[in-house]
Enzyme design. Structure first.
Site, mmCIF file in Angstrom:
data_model
loop_
_atom_site.group_PDB
_atom_site.id
_atom_site.type_symbol
_atom_site.label_atom_id
_atom_site.label_comp_id
_atom_site.label_asym_id
_atom_site.label_seq_id
_atom_site.Cartn_x
_atom_site.Cartn_y
_atom_site.Cartn_z
ATOM 1 N N HIS A 170 2.457 0.832 -13.304
ATOM 2 C CA HIS A 170 3.210 -0.387 -13.631
ATOM 3 C C HIS A 170 4.701 -0.056 -13.533
ATOM 4 O O HIS A 170 5.143 0.957 -14.091
ATOM 5 C CB HIS A 170 2.838 -0.866 -15.039
ATOM 6 C CG HIS A 170 3.508 -2.138 -15.440
ATOM 7 N ND1 HIS A 170 3.093 -3.374 -15.009
ATOM 8 C CD2 HIS A 170 4.602 -2.357 -16.225
ATOM 9 C CE1 HIS A 170 3.901 -4.303 -15.520
ATOM 10 N NE2 HIS A 170 4.813 -3.718 -16.264
ATOM 11 N N GLY B 262 0.797 -1.225 0.000
ATOM 12 C CA GLY B 262 0.000 0.000 0.000
ATOM 13 C C GLY B 262 0.827 1.271 0.000
ATOM 14 O O GLY B 262 0.333 2.347 0.324
ATOM 15 N N MET C 72 -2.977 -7.025 -7.701
ATOM 16 C CA MET C 72 -2.369 -8.161 -8.398
ATOM 17 C C MET C 72 -3.359 -8.972 -9.232
ATOM 18 O O MET C 72 -2.976 -9.907 -9.902
ATOM 19 C CB MET C 72 -1.644 -9.071 -7.393
ATOM 20 C CG MET C 72 -0.540 -8.349 -6.625
ATOM 21 S SD MET C 72 0.389 -7.157 -7.619
ATOM 22 C CE MET C 72 1.649 -8.196 -8.290
HETATM 23 C C1 GRF Z 1 5.149 -2.508 -6.319
HETATM 24 O O1 GRF Z 1 6.043 -3.486 -6.783
HETATM 25 C C2 GRF Z 1 4.839 -1.558 -7.411
HETATM 26 O O2 GRF Z 1 5.897 -1.478 -8.324
HETATM 27 C C3 GRF Z 1 3.645 -2.123 -8.086
HETATM 28 O O3 GRF Z 1 2.929 -2.794 -7.074
HETATM 29 C C4 GRF Z 1 3.837 -3.192 -6.035
HETATM 30 C C5 GRF Z 1 3.288 -2.893 -4.683
HETATM 31 O O4 GRF Z 1 3.254 -1.543 -4.451
HETATM 32 N N1 GRF Z 1 2.855 -1.066 -8.676
HETATM 33 P P1 GRF Z 1 2.522 -0.969 -3.120
HETATM 34 O O5 GRF Z 1 3.620 -0.678 -2.116
HETATM 35 O O6 GRF Z 1 1.580 -2.045 -2.608
HETATM 36 O O7 GRF Z 1 1.826 0.259 -3.558
#
Ligand code: GRF
Length: 220
Positions: free
Chosen positions: A109, A11, A90
């Site tokens: 991304h 997050g 995801m």
């Molecule tokens: C990170 O690897 C980012 O590059 C991708 O999602 C992953 C998690 O990011 N966008 P976050 O800390 O959960 O925002």
């Protein structure tokens, strides 16, 4: 502007958005955080930030993606978002979702698209020994990581730099790019094809820390 955020991980992108909004740099209110990963970091941060709706939607055993998306759509529509932000989300959002919010779903991304689409983008770039890496925000369509590109930020990969370090430096760039993209939406400057209308720039704004060796410009 009402923003719904979907996240599955730590997050930190959600947090960056909340911080920029609190600083008045992003005219948006995050009214929903939904996740497929109950208890993930994004949920903890959302609760701490007192986001009005925090919804944990784990996929049920044997549930099809279509059925899952129908539940997710209900959750989203209840909040009437002006913009849906995928911040470290995801799962792939299906046509039920993309069709409900045309031109109003943004993803961040961690590669310079169209290179290195899909999962493990930074690891792909690192393995390819790229000299320049970075991140991209884009409109979400039914094509994985394929929608119109909105913003990109890049950085020079240091000789022998490890994957962890590179991921950290790219993540810091994401924390600029995603809030910047949301603010451009708030200003009504993003066309359905991804073109960005001229207007106030963030370059030179005090307090915007760019990662060392990073390149970010505003050609609009
Ligand atoms: C990170 O690897 C980012 O590059 C991708 O999602 C992953 C998690 O990011 N966008 P976050 O800390 O959960 O925002």
């Amino acid at each position: 502007m009402r923003v719904a955020v979907l996240a599955s991980g730590h997050g930190s992108n959600l947090q960056a958005l909340l911080d920029h909004a609190a600083a008045g740099r992003v005219q948006a209110k995050v009214t929903l955080l939904a996740t497929d990963k109950p208890g993930c970091g994004a949920v903890v941060r959302a609760r701490k930030a007192k986001i009005p709706a925090v919804v944990e939607l784990p996929k049920e055993k044997g549930e099809t993606s279509q059925a899952y998306d129908a539940r997710l759509l209900e959750t989203l529509q209840a909040e009437r978002p002006d913009l849906v932000v995928l911040a470290g989300y995801m799962r792939i959002v299906g046509p039920a979702i993309t069709g409900a919010f045309p031109g109003r779903i943004v993803n961040i991304h961690p590669s310079l698209l169209p290179g290195f689409r899909g999962l493990g983008a930074v690891a792909q770039a690192h393995a390819a020994r790229v000299k320049v890496a970075g991140c991209t925000t884009h409109l979400v369509t039914d094509e994985l990581d394929g929608g119109p590109i909105l913003l990109q930020a890049a950085l020079l990969v240091r000789d022998g730099e490890g994957l962890e370090r590179l991921q950290q430096r790219i993540l810091r760039l994401e924390h600029l790019l995603l809030p910047r993209t949301v603010q451009l939406f708030a200003e009504g400057r993003i066309a359905p094809d991804g073109r960005i209308a001229p207007g106030p720039s963030w370059l030179g704004l005090p307090g915007l820390d760019l990662a060392s060796g990073a390149m970010y410009g505003e050609g609009f």
